[in-house]
Design a protein around this motif. Structure first.
Motif, mmCIF file in Angstrom:
data_model
loop_
_atom_site.group_PDB
_atom_site.id
_atom_site.type_symbol
_atom_site.label_atom_id
_atom_site.label_comp_id
_atom_site.label_asym_id
_atom_site.label_seq_id
_atom_site.Cartn_x
_atom_site.Cartn_y
_atom_site.Cartn_z
ATOM 1 N N SER A 102 0.811 -1.219 0.000
ATOM 2 C CA SER A 102 0.000 0.000 0.000
ATOM 3 C C SER A 102 0.849 1.276 0.000
ATOM 4 O O SER A 102 0.586 2.216 -0.735
ATOM 5 C CB SER A 102 -0.918 -0.018 1.228
ATOM 6 O OG SER A 102 -1.230 1.281 1.606
ATOM 7 N N PHE A 103 1.876 1.317 0.835
ATOM 8 C CA PHE A 103 2.763 2.478 0.994
ATOM 9 C C PHE A 103 2.037 3.754 1.419
ATOM 10 O O PHE A 103 2.507 4.845 1.160
ATOM 11 C CB PHE A 103 3.558 2.740 -0.292
ATOM 12 C CG PHE A 103 4.581 1.687 -0.593
ATOM 13 C CD1 PHE A 103 5.702 1.533 0.215
ATOM 14 C CD2 PHE A 103 4.428 0.832 -1.683
ATOM 15 C CE1 PHE A 103 6.646 0.542 -0.054
ATOM 16 C CE2 PHE A 103 5.366 -0.153 -1.954
ATOM 17 C CZ PHE A 103 6.474 -0.290 -1.142
ATOM 18 N N SER A 104 0.884 3.623 2.059
ATOM 19 C CA SER A 104 0.180 4.842 2.495
ATOM 20 C C SER A 104 0.502 5.194 3.957
ATOM 21 O O SER A 104 -0.155 6.040 4.558
ATOM 22 C CB SER A 104 -1.327 4.666 2.300
ATOM 23 O OG SER A 104 -1.780 3.561 3.057
ATOM 24 N N THR A 105 1.524 4.538 4.513
ATOM 25 C CA THR A 105 1.933 4.766 5.911
ATOM 26 C C THR A 105 2.220 6.236 6.196
ATOM 27 O O THR A 105 2.945 6.886 5.446
ATOM 28 C CB THR A 105 3.217 3.953 6.204
ATOM 29 O OG1 THR A 105 2.924 2.576 5.992
ATOM 30 C CG2 THR A 105 3.722 4.175 7.617
ATOM 31 N N GLU A 106 1.655 6.727 7.285
ATOM 32 C CA GLU A 106 2.033 8.064 7.772
ATOM 33 C C GLU A 106 2.759 7.904 9.091
ATOM 34 O O GLU A 106 2.473 6.981 9.853
ATOM 35 C CB GLU A 106 0.786 8.937 7.937
ATOM 36 C CG GLU A 106 0.267 9.396 6.585
ATOM 37 C CD GLU A 106 -0.973 10.264 6.692
ATOM 38 O OE1 GLU A 106 -1.290 10.705 7.816
ATOM 39 O OE2 GLU A 106 -1.613 10.463 5.655
ATOM 40 N N TYR A 107 3.698 8.798 9.334
ATOM 41 C CA TYR A 107 4.515 8.691 10.548
ATOM 42 C C TYR A 107 4.068 9.697 11.587
ATOM 43 O O TYR A 107 3.877 10.877 11.273
ATOM 44 C CB TYR A 107 5.986 8.925 10.207
ATOM 45 C CG TYR A 107 6.542 7.899 9.235
ATOM 46 C CD1 TYR A 107 7.021 6.680 9.687
ATOM 47 C CD2 TYR A 107 6.574 8.169 7.863
ATOM 48 C CE1 TYR A 107 7.523 5.735 8.799
ATOM 49 C CE2 TYR A 107 7.071 7.226 6.966
ATOM 50 C CZ TYR A 107 7.547 6.018 7.440
ATOM 51 O OH TYR A 107 8.033 5.100 6.563
ATOM 52 N N HIS A 108 3.907 9.237 12.816
ATOM 53 C CA HIS A 108 3.611 10.121 13.941
ATOM 54 C C HIS A 108 4.778 9.989 14.906
ATOM 55 O O HIS A 108 4.792 9.120 15.779
ATOM 56 C CB HIS A 108 2.290 9.721 14.606
ATOM 57 C CG HIS A 108 1.152 9.695 13.616
ATOM 58 N ND1 HIS A 108 0.319 10.782 13.425
ATOM 59 C CD2 HIS A 108 0.742 8.745 12.743
ATOM 60 C CE1 HIS A 108 -0.566 10.478 12.469
ATOM 61 N NE2 HIS A 108 -0.326 9.259 12.041
ATOM 62 N N ILE A 109 5.783 10.805 14.670
ATOM 63 C CA ILE A 109 7.033 10.715 15.430
ATOM 64 C C ILE A 109 7.311 12.078 16.060
ATOM 65 O O ILE A 109 7.356 13.098 15.364
ATOM 66 C CB ILE A 109 8.202 10.304 14.493
ATOM 67 C CG1 ILE A 109 7.916 8.926 13.870
ATOM 68 C CG2 ILE A 109 9.525 10.289 15.259
ATOM 69 C CD1 ILE A 109 8.916 8.472 12.819
#
Ligand SMILES: [Zn+2]
Length: 413
Positions: A102-109
């Motif tokens: 999918s590659f729709s990952t969002e990062y919450h860092i």
């Protein structure tokens, strides 16, 4: 297949004495890809004073490819900035390799941290296989520390086999006066690799570990060690012909904190025997190529063992001094296997052609003069793995090569 709103959260990262652990929390919809919520790594030495942005690298490397595949968002406190940039480069390569992700990952860092660890020296990911042993020989003047990881190719329940592996690594370390690090991890017990294979890989891919995750995971487990230059041997020499979970390192300079990877590639498997192993007789005793079983160092029966023995014989190296037991008539058996289409699976033929390409104009060993002209183009590849296993069984039971050939003629053909 993408999972909307799914997430993976990495928390409670601790490094106490020699143990690193992290909790993994994930949304219900992707829980089928996981077996465990606890990631852990054990080192044979105390973990130094290392901040969380570095300690997060191993658990993140463990789950990031699952996040990319499913589209799950990632939640964590702190990450090393250089490693995160490397991850983005890997992602852009994987976008070409894995069309089902999918590659729709969002990062919450919360925090991207720049780190200067000021480490020195070299380390090498070392299994004793032809690839890592050859790379070790190539870089031995740098005195690389040997890094062996239990829980990667050798399962955690193979305790007595791992004892043998450790013993051999320690022997080499002592012989060359280099350090040895042993790492034990449950990383391959966390993910349902079979399900990931099934849903996200194409038929031509090997499996999740080999095609997707191994390079990122193995290298990440070393980030707590006091090493500046990490060497990893490639098993494939040059041009990338299919997705391989470490060959992305051919395409960019992989680094984390102020450390970097030296991805060693360029020679074929046979060239490693010919140019690196041959003549370095003190290293023959450390060769361990077999993953068909976890009892003997090498079974001497599987395709990989047979192929390696054949390569050693071509270079005049005695396989009996390289952890194999080879009796008279071995090459007759190989000839019989090949003539009767009994030995190879389709993706193994490249390795046998590699050996063939290295046979000189005229060999003193009659087999190789025959082998040089063997035509693989009409080879009828073995599709039936059970038949191969049956062959191995007969070979194991009767060992004698001449007898095995006779037996095979009677029972299988
Ligand atoms: Zn074997």
């Amino acid at each position: 297949m993408a999972y909307e709103g799914s997430y993976i959260k990495i928390s409670n990262i601790t490094a106490i004495n020699n143990k690193l652990s992290a909790e993994l929390e994930y949304s219900e919809d992707i829980s089928k890809f996981f077996y465990s919520k606890l990631f852990n790594v054990e080192y044979n030495e105390q973990i130094g004073d290392i901040n969380e942005s570095i300690l997060t690298i191993p658990p993140l490397a463990a789950v990031i490819t699952v996040a990319w595949a499913t589209g799950a968002d990632i939640y964590l406190e702190s990450i090393d900035k250089t490693f995160f940039e490397s991850l983005n480069k890997i992602k852009s390569i994987f976008m070409n390799w894995f069309p089902k992700f999918s590659f729709s990952t969002e990062y919450h860092i919360a925090n991207y941290q720049t780190n200067k660890l000021n480490n020195e020296g070299y380390g090498i990911l070392y299994s004793g296989g032809l690839d890592s042993l050859s790379s070790y020989i190539k870089y031995k003047e740098e005195k690389p520390s040997l890094i062996s990881i239990w829980g990667a190719d050798v399962p955690l329940d193979k305790t007595s086999f791992w004892d043998k592996v450790e013993c051999a690594v320690n022997k080499l370390a002592e012989m060359d006066a280099v350090n040895s690090y042993f790492i034990k991890t449950n990383v391959r017990e966390i993910m349902n690799e079979n399900l990931l294979n099934e849903i996200y890989l194409d038929e031509g891919d090997m499996n999740w570990w080999m095609s997707v995750s191994h390079g990122l995971i193995l290298t990440s487990l070393t980030v707590t060690l006091p090493i500046k230059n990490l060497i990893m041997a490639s098993s494939l020499e040059g041009e990338i012909l299919f997705p391989d979970g470490s060959d992305m390192f051919k395409l960019f300079d992989y680094s984390w904190a102020d450390n970097k990877l030296i991805y060693d590639y360029g020679l074929t498997r046979h060239e490693k025997i010919k140019y690196l192993l041959k003549g370095n007789t003190q290293y023959y005793q450390f060769l361990r190529v077999c993953y068909a079983q976890f009892q003997d160092y090498n079974c001497g029966m599987c395709e990989k063992c047979l192929r390696t023995i054949t390569g050693l014989l071509l270079e005049g190296i005695d396989p009996n001094k390289s952890n194999f037991k080879v009796k008279e008539g071995f090459l007759d058996l190989i000839k019989f296997y090949l003539e009767n289409n009994l030995l190879l699976l389709q993706d193994e033929v490249l390795y046998w052609e590699d050996i063939q390409n290295n046979v000189p104009e005229k060999s003193d060993i009659e087999f190789f003069n025959w082998y040089k002209t063997f035509d693989f183009s009409d080879y009828n590849y073995q599709k039936n793995i059970k038949k191969q296993i049956a062959l191995v069984y007969y070979y194991r039971k009767y060992r004698g090569f001449k007898y095995t050939v006779k037996l095979l003629k009677q029972r299988i053909i």
